[in-house]
Design an enzyme around this catalytic site. Structure first.
Site, PDB file in Angstrom:
ATOM      1  N   TYR A 148       7.755 -13.474 -20.366  1.00 35.90           N
ATOM      2  CA  TYR A 148       8.501 -12.549 -19.849  1.00 35.90           C
ATOM      3  C   TYR A 148       9.609 -13.071 -18.829  1.00 35.90           C
ATOM      4  O   TYR A 148       9.067 -13.891 -18.136  1.00 35.90           O
ATOM      5  CB  TYR A 148       7.957 -11.528 -19.852  1.00 35.90           C
ATOM      6  CG  TYR A 148       9.074 -10.055 -19.232  1.00 35.90           C
ATOM      7  CD1 TYR A 148       9.603  -9.478 -20.183  1.00 35.90           C
ATOM      8  CD2 TYR A 148       9.072  -9.831 -18.088  1.00 35.90           C
ATOM      9  CE1 TYR A 148      10.418  -8.418 -19.824  1.00 35.90           C
ATOM     10  CE2 TYR A 148       9.856  -8.708 -17.435  1.00 35.90           C
ATOM     11  CZ  TYR A 148      10.736  -8.259 -18.645  1.00 35.90           C
ATOM     12  OH  TYR A 148      11.272  -7.021 -18.416  1.00 35.90           O
ATOM     13  N   ASP A 157       0.720  -5.142 -20.912  1.00 34.60           N
ATOM     14  CA  ASP A 157       1.559  -6.445 -20.300  1.00 34.60           C
ATOM     15  C   ASP A 157       1.387  -6.720 -18.600  1.00 34.60           C
ATOM     16  O   ASP A 157       1.064  -8.071 -18.583  1.00 34.60           O
ATOM     17  CB  ASP A 157       3.157  -6.079 -20.608  1.00 34.60           C
ATOM     18  CG  ASP A 157       3.675  -6.175 -21.794  1.00 34.60           C
ATOM     19  OD1 ASP A 157       2.963  -6.495 -22.622  1.00 34.60           O
ATOM     20  OD2 ASP A 157       4.567  -5.394 -21.740  1.00 34.60           O
ATOM     21  N   HIS A 206      -8.022   7.565  -1.518  1.00 32.88           N
ATOM     22  CA  HIS A 206      -7.081   7.152  -0.497  1.00 32.88           C
ATOM     23  C   HIS A 206      -5.836   6.629  -1.158  1.00 32.88           C
ATOM     24  O   HIS A 206      -4.786   7.364  -0.807  1.00 32.88           O
ATOM     25  CB  HIS A 206      -7.817   5.663   0.094  1.00 32.88           C
ATOM     26  CG  HIS A 206      -6.925   5.104   1.061  1.00 32.88           C
ATOM     27  ND1 HIS A 206      -7.399   4.120   1.776  1.00 32.88           N
ATOM     28  CD2 HIS A 206      -5.681   5.147   1.497  1.00 32.88           C
ATOM     29  CE1 HIS A 206      -6.547   3.809   2.772  1.00 32.88           C
ATOM     30  NE2 HIS A 206      -5.328   4.367   2.639  1.00 32.88           N
ATOM     31  N   HIS A 265       0.862  -1.126   0.116  1.00 37.68           N
ATOM     32  CA  HIS A 265      -0.021   0.023  -0.056  1.00 37.68           C
ATOM     33  C   HIS A 265       0.930   1.322  -0.030  1.00 37.68           C
ATOM     34  O   HIS A 265       1.813   1.568   0.778  1.00 37.68           O
ATOM     35  CB  HIS A 265      -0.812  -0.161   1.238  1.00 37.68           C
ATOM     36  CG  HIS A 265      -1.684   1.388   1.308  1.00 37.68           C
ATOM     37  ND1 HIS A 265      -2.318   2.009   0.412  1.00 37.68           N
ATOM     38  CD2 HIS A 265      -1.683   2.154   2.522  1.00 37.68           C
ATOM     39  CE1 HIS A 265      -2.901   2.851   0.720  1.00 37.68           C
ATOM     40  NE2 HIS A 265      -2.529   3.166   1.917  1.00 37.68           N
ATOM     41  N   HIS A 297       0.644   5.756  -0.986  1.00 35.81           N
ATOM     42  CA  HIS A 297      -0.203   7.097  -1.493  1.00 35.81           C
ATOM     43  C   HIS A 297       0.551   7.688  -2.635  1.00 35.81           C
ATOM     44  O   HIS A 297       1.003   8.959  -2.691  1.00 35.81           O
ATOM     45  CB  HIS A 297      -0.215   7.964  -0.154  1.00 35.81           C
ATOM     46  CG  HIS A 297      -0.725   7.371   0.783  1.00 35.81           C
ATOM     47  ND1 HIS A 297      -0.583   7.747   2.137  1.00 35.81           N
ATOM     48  CD2 HIS A 297      -1.991   6.435   1.014  1.00 35.81           C
ATOM     49  CE1 HIS A 297      -1.380   7.274   3.104  1.00 35.81           C
ATOM     50  NE2 HIS A 297      -2.286   6.437   2.220  1.00 35.81           N
TER      51      HIS A 297
END
Lengths: 238, 238, 238, 238
Positions: free
Chosen positions: C236, C142, C182, C117, C119
């Protein structure tokens, strides 16, 4: 007409040149540090006074960056020395391709001891629009004393860049000019002051454009600009 | 058709490959340094001439980044060597997933000695709009000689990316092409020149977009573009 | 319901926790490196499988950043260990204030081995508009296989953030969700994959917004998105 | 009226001053690190309590940056100490040109233990528009508890900057104020908290402007802002 012969200089003047090589070399590191240049673009120069009294004269010389050398390879010894016609006097490399513009400024503005040129992004963006930066920040009133002016479109190869810089700066309190479609040139009493002006012109160009992109900016009254400029030029610092 | 057998190469050619490994490995560090790539994206390659006279041929090989390896883990030894069909000749890793595009350029543009691909932000933004970058900065006239063109939308898996690069660059003086919805590819006489073009295309893409976001940009007359380009290609640097 | 008692774990599982502490601590350095976080914001976690067969279970634990500790002070030992209810099992600090959201994801998405997480600026800007990021770049096809979706507005204090993440991601191929007002949450098979998704979501958010700010962006046909996604997920890397 | 005579201070108070010199010197490094300042702009100060019970009084002093000194030359010893009238008590340099504003805040807000001033780009852009930053991000609700307010236009030379800061902050939960045409000032219980607020105000100014430049931003309901603010102020961290 400048006639300086480097081998005829006294040891004291040669010592001044050596110290200027060190200062100019070190100041180049400020350009990538403040993200004003990419690759080998940008250059700093400093006048070396050849008179014993440290008064400007047309026999002065200046130390400038060599052409096309990477920033991490710049050393005091790789700097080059030119006379005020822009002729190479001393150095193992060709001088910066902007040498003629620096030389023109030193020849025609005896009060100038340092010159910087970059293509810093926001200042160059204003230059591509040919638009002066309005004075809407107190830090801009402090440093520039008003708007940052635009100089004419001029291309390399004769004196037109140098002449455009000098004619524009003579009509302004600003130590920075945005040459149209090209980028900023800044001046100062020495190379460090010109580098500071190069850092500040980009910061101001960036902040004012970002402010204006999202709404109306508020002007600062001319009287307040004058008071801020006067105070900063006379009181600030140690 | 390329038929290079790496074990049949002379010691001199093997030495050239080793030197190219070192150069290409070191040049990859320029990509994050100038903020052109995130994570493992982006790749640099350099042609190694197998003829004794250093003339390009279809037997040449090229050194390129391995696929999906972090920048801090790249070393001369981790680079891989491919022939001009893009087949792996030497190396402990798979070659970059963009190897076929690099190989197509080397096969079809014998004058090219280096290729770079990034997803640098502003150049990729122009590519997402499918819009060429107009030539409104003197540094852009110097380096690119005009607008930076857009290549076709093409996806990985056959020769369509390589063909799009080559067909677009053949019609332009620019060493950079913006592949639509994808990102920039740049070329040069060697890997260093292609990296310089990758740095400059992002700087120009950024400056011109920022200029245009806040007003009208002023075009540069074609005659001035031509004079700047000619001078820069023939005079600049050491 | 999770019932893990840390002191009852085998030496092998404790060794796995120790290795996860090292990985998670090191991966936190990627967040400021790619400019995804300021100050102490942002967190990375990784699931540790407690079954001998490395299959996910509700007895698994996860390693996560402590709350409000500066990045330069993060070490393997300062990381904390929680069960899948988000209860602290081991550690000298309180767990991240986002621990409940991480725990909810691990409980409800057994295939997820890492959660991140941040910001980060541009991803959070899209989140503040509550707008999904359209798939207009090949690198986005991709990595994300289509648009990056928006999750509901939810505030900290119960399961609503975790539930919003899980419900949104279940309807998408994207490993990233923009939680409204958020910021982004990303998932992966391990913490490194989730960090990569966090880096890529910011890069894509930035590039697409910059593209769109200055003109029309060109969509990529769904068929091409599908082909790119399929190839990248299966071919890949090494 | 403050009457502190530095030579009359006890050893314990002198020790507190010495520790504050170290903290304030180290915290200045956070300003360029988070790109809040260029050149020598920006300053951090911290109150030193002279009462034995650590209660604020008008006899307190504060440690602040010297004027016009480069960031790399800042050391604990180069910091200066002033009384709450802004008079220099101890130090080898002149105090920051913003000292009067810091002093005014300490005199009139006894709960404040640290003050920071920068010209960070996006916060200053909002200040140039004279526009408060609306509360549209959960991290903004956490840290600022609502919008970030604008203070009046005021220029250096008397108490008008300090008074503008204090009058604006008293009507707000925000620890940051955007002084019109000037830039942000932030406060905290100590210098570190004020530096954190300076970092966060720039991040929030940047994210909200970028969000709004490309579409409509979604407001956060006041009730949610209140819950987030209350929780963050009372629960977050160690």
């Amino acid at each position: 007409m400048t006639t300086t012969n480097i081998s005829a200089l006294t040891n004291e003047i040669r010592q001044r040149i050596q110290e200027a090589r060190q200062r100019v070399s070190a100041l180049h590191a400020e350009l990538p540090r403040w993200e004003l240049v990419v690759w080998t673009a940008g250059n700093v120069s400093e006048r070396v006074y050849v008179s014993e009294t440290n008064k400007p004269s047309n026999d002065d010389v200046f130390v400038i960056k060599p052409s096309g050398v990477n920033y991490e390879n710049l050393t005091p010894d790789s700097m080059v020395v030119c006379n005020l016609n822009g002729d190479l006097l001393e150095g193992n490399y060709s001088p910066s391709s902007d040498t003629a513009a620096h030389a023109y400024v030193y020849r025609n503005m005896p009060e100038v001891g340092g010159v910087v040129h970059t293509h810093s992004t926001y200042a160059t963006a204003w230059a591509a629009r040919g638009e002066e930066i309005p004075c809407v920040l107190t830090m801009m009133a402090d440093e520039f004393g008003g708007p940052i002016p635009v100089g004419p479109f001029a291309i390399i190869g004769d004196n037109s860049i140098g002449r455009g810089i000098v004619e524009t700066l003579r009509k302004s309190r600003s130590p920075a000019v945005l040459m149209q479609n090209h980028g900023p040139f800044t001046i100062g009493k020495d190379a460090k002051a010109a580098v500071k002006a190069a850092v500040m012109v980009e910061e101001v160009a960036r902040t004012v454009q970002i402010a204006r992109q999202d709404g109306e900016i508020i002007p600062i009254p001319q009287e307040s600009i004058d008071r801020l400029y006067d105070r900063y030029q006379n009181v600030y610092g140690q």
